[in-house]
Scaffold this active site. Structure first.
Site, PDB file in Angstrom:
ATOM      1  N   ASP A  64       0.688  -1.462  -0.025  1.00 45.03           N
ATOM      2  CA  ASP A  64       0.025  -0.034   0.129  1.00 45.03           C
ATOM      3  C   ASP A  64       0.926   1.256   0.121  1.00 45.03           C
ATOM      4  OD1 ASP A  64       0.959  -0.308   2.498  1.00 45.03           O
ATOM      5  OD2 ASP A  64      -0.845  -0.420   3.677  1.00 45.03           O
ATOM      6  N   HIS A  65       2.130   1.250   0.515  1.00 45.17           N
ATOM      7  CA  HIS A  65       2.786   2.509   0.557  1.00 45.17           C
ATOM      8  C   HIS A  65       3.612   2.808  -0.907  1.00 45.17           C
ATOM      9  CE1 HIS A  65       2.299   2.155   4.805  1.00 45.17           C
ATOM     10  NE2 HIS A  65       3.242   3.006   5.032  1.00 45.17           N
ATOM     11  N   ASP A 119       3.933  -1.204  11.586  1.00 48.06           N
ATOM     12  CA  ASP A 119       3.448   0.043  10.899  1.00 48.06           C
ATOM     13  C   ASP A 119       2.801   0.779  12.221  1.00 48.06           C
ATOM     14  OD1 ASP A 119       2.685   1.808   8.389  1.00 48.06           O
ATOM     15  OD2 ASP A 119       1.393   2.269  10.039  1.00 48.06           O
ATOM     16  N   ARG A 379      -0.365  12.508  10.255  1.00 52.00           N
ATOM     17  CA  ARG A 379       0.745  13.418  10.332  1.00 52.00           C
ATOM     18  C   ARG A 379       1.118  14.618   9.651  1.00 52.00           C
ATOM     19  NH1 ARG A 379       3.629   7.708  11.328  1.00 52.00           N
ATOM     20  NH2 ARG A 379       2.932   7.517  13.513  1.00 52.00           N
ATOM     21  N   SER A 533       6.866   7.149  13.203  1.00 54.54           N
ATOM     22  CA  SER A 533       6.731   5.924  12.220  1.00 54.54           C
ATOM     23  C   SER A 533       7.353   4.614  13.035  1.00 54.54           C
ATOM     24  CB  SER A 533       7.549   6.158  11.117  1.00 54.54           C
ATOM     25  OG  SER A 533       7.940   4.734  10.378  1.00 54.54           O
ATOM     26  N   ARG A 535       9.232   2.481  11.257  1.00 53.81           N
ATOM     27  CA  ARG A 535      10.199   2.297  10.367  1.00 53.81           C
ATOM     28  C   ARG A 535      11.606   2.055  11.024  1.00 53.81           C
ATOM     29  NH1 ARG A 535       9.830   8.111   7.926  1.00 53.81           N
ATOM     30  NH2 ARG A 535       7.697   7.573   7.690  1.00 53.81           N
TER      31      ARG A 535
END
Ligand code: MIC
Ligand code: SF4
Length: 641
Positions: A64-65, A119, A379, A533, A535
Site C-alpha cells: 500500500d505504501h 506500522d 501526521r 513511524s 520504520r
C-alpha cells in the site's frame, strides 16, 4: 476488583511477566501485518530465522505504501514480498486492494485478538476491539516465527466519552481534541480505553479514526469495547460469526481517567508541523488553501468518503485548490463507483488516486512552494509532504471538503444543512485481491531483485564505546527527520546503503558525510526522540553509519525498541542539564560498558573533550540488556535458539 478491557485482553494473551504497569511482559500474538515499506526488511529478517511456516493464526502482507513505481525498485520489492508470503504461509494483499489498516479492519480484525504490525498505525484495529500494536519489522518477524512480543505493561487510561457530537463535527475532531489536551507525548506508556454513553453514536470506522491517531499521542495502543455497533459493522462485512461481546467490568479500575463531553467539541485543525498543535477551525480563520488531500488510514472509510461526496455533489472545487482523494480500500472504491458517489467526486473536480497511502507518505502530490495543504491524514511532520516549505494542516473530511469548495480553510458548519451518512447494511465483499499462500511451499522460489541489499547486523557490544558527538538535536525529532520517506527514497527501503546518504538530512544535510568520515559515533537529542513511524530504518541506517549510542532526554516507544533490536544503546540523561553541556564534535566514551550494563541501570559517560563525566540511564530488563550485549535481536535470537 473489576478489570478493564485492555487488561482482560492482555491477560488472555500473557505468556510471562507480572501485569503491573511499568513491568516487562510477553504476550502471544494472534495476527501480524506488514506493509511494503517496512515489510521487505521484516521478511528478510524472518528468512534469516530459518522457520518453515508462520506460526500465527493469520499473517498478512499488504502492499500500500510504495505503489508509485517510478522505477523498478517498488515492483521488485512487491515481487519479493509476494513470493515470501506465498512460501511461508502469509496472505498477500495486492497493490490496489487498499491501505493495510483499512483493509484489516474491514476483513480481518477480530475483537479480543492481538495484532502486531510493522506500522505505527496498527492500533487502528482497536476500533474493532483488538489489542493492536505497532512495532519494528524484526519484532513482527519474531511474532511470525511464533515468538512472544515483549513490551512494557502500559498504564490504562479510561477515556469517557459523554453525549453526542454536534452536526458537522466528527470522530477526527475527538482525537484532535485529545491531542490538544495531552500532546504528542501524552500517551507514552499508556493504553487509551474508550467508554461512556457516547460510544453508542460511534460506528467502527469512526472509532478506528480515533484509535488510528492514538499513535500520535505516543500511546502503546487504544481500544474500544466490542458491542452492538461492532456487531453491526461485522455483520455488514459478512463476519458476524467472528463477533464476540467485550467490555470492561462495571467496577473496573483504571490508572487514569479523562472525560470528554462530545457535544462541546467543534471542528478542529492541527496546524504545522505537529498533530498536537490544535486550534479550532474558526480561530485559525479562512486562510488561503492550495491543496486538499482526502484519504489515509485515518479518514478513508466508505462513510468518510460518502460524506465528502455528499458535500461536493453538484458543486465545483475552488479553482485555486487541487483536491486529491485516495479511497481506503478496493471495497470503498467499488462501493463509491457502484452507487454513483465516485461520479459526484469526479464531477466536482476531484482528482482520484489509487487506494493506497499516496500523499500521506509523500508518494506524489508534493504541494507547491510555500503552499498550504489541508489533509485528512494523521501526521503533518516537517517535510513529510515532500515539500519543505509547505504548511500542512490536519482536519476531518468535512472540514477538508468544505475547504476544497471555498478555497479557504472553512468550518463546515458554514455550509448549512448537515449531511447524513449511515452505515450500509451490507458492504460489497470481494476478497479476490487477497492471495492465499500455497499448499506446496517447497516449490516456491523467493524472488530477489537487484534493489534488495543485505541489511546491517551489529557486532557484540565492545567493552569501550567511544566516538564523536555527530549531532545535537532538539525535542520531538521525528522519524521523518531521521529517515525521510518520499517518492524518491521510499523505493529504497530494502537498500540501506542508498538510504544512508539521506539520514537526518532534514536536520543537518552534512550529517551522512560527517558520520561516514568519523566512522560513526554518538547522537544527542531532546525529548521524545523519534516519534512517529515504526520504520526500523531509522535505527538500521544509523547502525550502518556506525552510530553506537543515542543519548536523549526521552525516547518514543517503538523507536527505543528498534534501537535495542539493532544493538544501539538508548541512553537517557539522568540530569537533563547535562544535555546543555554537550556540543557537536565532543568526544564521548563509555568505559567497561558491558560490565556497567550488567551491573545496573546507570552508566557513566565521559565527555573527553570537555573533561567531565555524567550519568545516563538505561532502564532495561535483563532480557533487553542481553539483546544489547549481543549486538541486537537477531544475534540474540540466533544465540538462544
Ligand atoms: C507512516 O505513516 O509514517 C508510515 C509510512 O506508515 C510508517 C511506516 C514506514 O515508515 O514505513 C509508520 O507509521 O510506521
Ligand atoms: Fe499509510 Fe499514511 Fe497510514 Fe502511514 S499514516 S499507514 S503512510 S496512510
Amino acid at each position: 476488583m473489576g478489570k478493564n478491557l485492555a487488561y482482560k485482553i492482555i491477560e488472555k494473551h500473557i505468556i510471562s511477566g507480572d501485569m503491573t504497569a511499568g513491568n516487562e511482559i510477553a504476550i502471544k500474538i494472534d495476527q501480524t501485518l506488514t506493509q511494503d515499506s517496512t515489510g521487505t526488511m521484516a521478511y528478510l529478517q524472518f528468512e534469516a530465522m530459518n522457520i518453515s511456516q508462520v506460526k500465527t493464526k493469520k499473517s498478512l502482507a499488504y502492499i500500500d505504501h510504495n505503489t508509485l513505481q517510478a522505477g523498478f525498485e517498488n515492483a521488485d520489492d512487491h515481487k519479493y514480498i509476494q513470493s515470501v508470503a506465498n512460501k511461508y504461509g502469509i496472505y498477500f494483499s495486492r497493490a490496489g486492494n487498499g491501505i493495510c489498516h483499512q483493509v484489516h479492519l474491514e476483513r480481518f480484525g477480530r475483537p479480543g485478538w492481538t495484532l502486531l504490525g510493522s506500522d505505527s498505525h496498527t492500533p487502528t484495529g482497536g476500533g474493532i476491539g483488538m489489542i493492536a500494536i505497532g512495532s519494528g519489522g524484526l519484532d513482527v518477524a519474531v511474532a511470525m516465527a511464533g515468538g512472544p512480543y515483549y513490551m512494557t505493561m502500559p498504564k490504562i487510561c479510561n477515556v469517557v466519552l459523554k453525549g453526542e457530537l454536534s452536526p458537522w463535527v466528527s470522530a477526527k475532531d475527538i482525537i484532535l481534541e485529545i491531542l490538544r489536551r495531552l500532546t504528542v507525548k501524552g500517551g507514552v506508556g499508556k493504553i487509551f480505553e474508550y467508554s461512556g454513553d457516547g460510544l453508542e453514536h460511534l460506528s467502527v470506522p469512526e472509532r478506528a479514526t480515533i484509535t488510528n491517531m492514538g499513535a500520535e499521542l505516543g500511546a502503546t495502543t487504544s481500544v474500544f469495547p466490542s458491542d452492538e455497533r461492532t456487531l453491526e459493522f461485522m455483520r455488514a462485512q459478512g463476519r458476524e460469526d467472528e463477533w464476540i461481546e467485550l467490555k470492561a467490568d462495571s467496577d473496573a479500575t483504571y490508572d487514569e481517567t479523562i472525560e470528554i463531553d462530545l457535544s462541546q467539541i467543534v471542528p478542529l485543525v492541527a496546524k504545522p508541523h505537529s498533530p498536537d498543535n490544535v486550534e479550532t477551525v474558526r480561530d485559525v480563520g479562512p486562510i488561503k488553501v492550495d491543496q486538499v488531500c482526502i484519504g489515509s488510514c485515518t479518514n478513508s472509510s466508505y462513510m468518510d468518503l460518502m460524506k465528502v461526496a455528499k458535500i461536493l455533489k453538484g458543486k465545483t472545487v475552488d479553482h485555486s485548490v487541487s483536491l486529491v482523494i485516495s479511497p481506503g480500500s478496493k471495497q470503498v472504491n467499488t462501493m463509491l463507483a457502484k452507487n454513483g458517489a465516485l461520479a459526484d467526486l469526479i464531477d466536482a473536480g476531484a482528482r482520484i488516486l489509487e487506494s493506497a497511502c499516496g500523499p500521506c507518505i509523500g508518494m506524489g502530490q508534493a504541494p507547491a512552494t510555500n503552499a498550504v495543504s489541508v489533509r485528512t491524514f494523521n501526521r503533518n511532520f516537517y517535510g513529510r509532504s515532500g515539500t519543505m516549505s509547505a504548511n500542512v494542516y490536519l482536519t476531518s473530511p468535512e472540514v477538508a471538503a468544505a475547504t476544497a469548495l471555498r478555497g479557504v480553510l472553512t468550518d463546515p458548519r458554514d455550509l448549512g444543512e448537515p449531511i447524513k451518512v449511515t452505515m450500509p447494511d451490507r458492504f460489497e465483499v470481494n476478497d479476490n485481491s487477497i492471495i492465499a499462500p500455497t499448499d506446496t511451499p517447497s516449490e516456491v522460489q523467493v524472488v530477489r531483485g537487484p534493489n534488495i541489499k543485505e541489511f546491517p547486523i551489529n557486532d557484540k557490544l565492545t567493552e569501550r564505546v567511544e566516538g564523536k558527538t555527530l549531532m545535537v538535536m532538539e525535542d520531538d525529532i521525528t522519524t521523518d527527520h531521521i529517515m525521510p520517506s518520499n517518492a524518491k527514497l521510499l523505493p529504497f527501503r530494502s537498500n540501506i546503503p542508498h538510504l544512508s546518504d539521506y539520514c537526518l538530512v532534514p536536520v543537518d544535510a552534512s550529517f551522512p558525510k560527517r558520520a561516514k568520515e568519523a566512522g560513526g559515533g554518538f547522537l544527542v537529542a531532546g525529548h521524545n526522540y523519534e516519534q512517529g513511524s515504526s520504520r526500523e530504518h531509522a535505527a538500521l541506517v544509523p547502525l550502518y553509519l556506525g552510530i553506537k549510542a543515542v543519548i536523549a532526554k526521552s525516547f518514543a516507544r517503538i523507536h527505543e525498541s528498534n534501537l535495542i533490536n539493532s544493538g544501539i544503546l538508548p541512553l537517557v540523561f539522568k540530569d537533563e542539564a547535562d544535555y546543555d553541556k554537550i556540543e557537536l564534535d565532543d568526544k564521548l566514551s563509555i568505559d567497561n560498558a558491558r560490565e556497567q550494563i550488567r551491573k545496573g541501570n546507570i552508566l557513566i559517560v565521559s565527555n573527553d573533550t570537555k573533561g567531565f563525566v555524567f550519568e545516563v540511564r538505561m532502564d532495561l530488563s535483563s532480557r533487553l540488556k542481553d539483546i544489547i550485549l549481543s549486538g541486537g535481536l537477531l544475534n540474540y535470537t540466533k544465540k538462544n535458539v
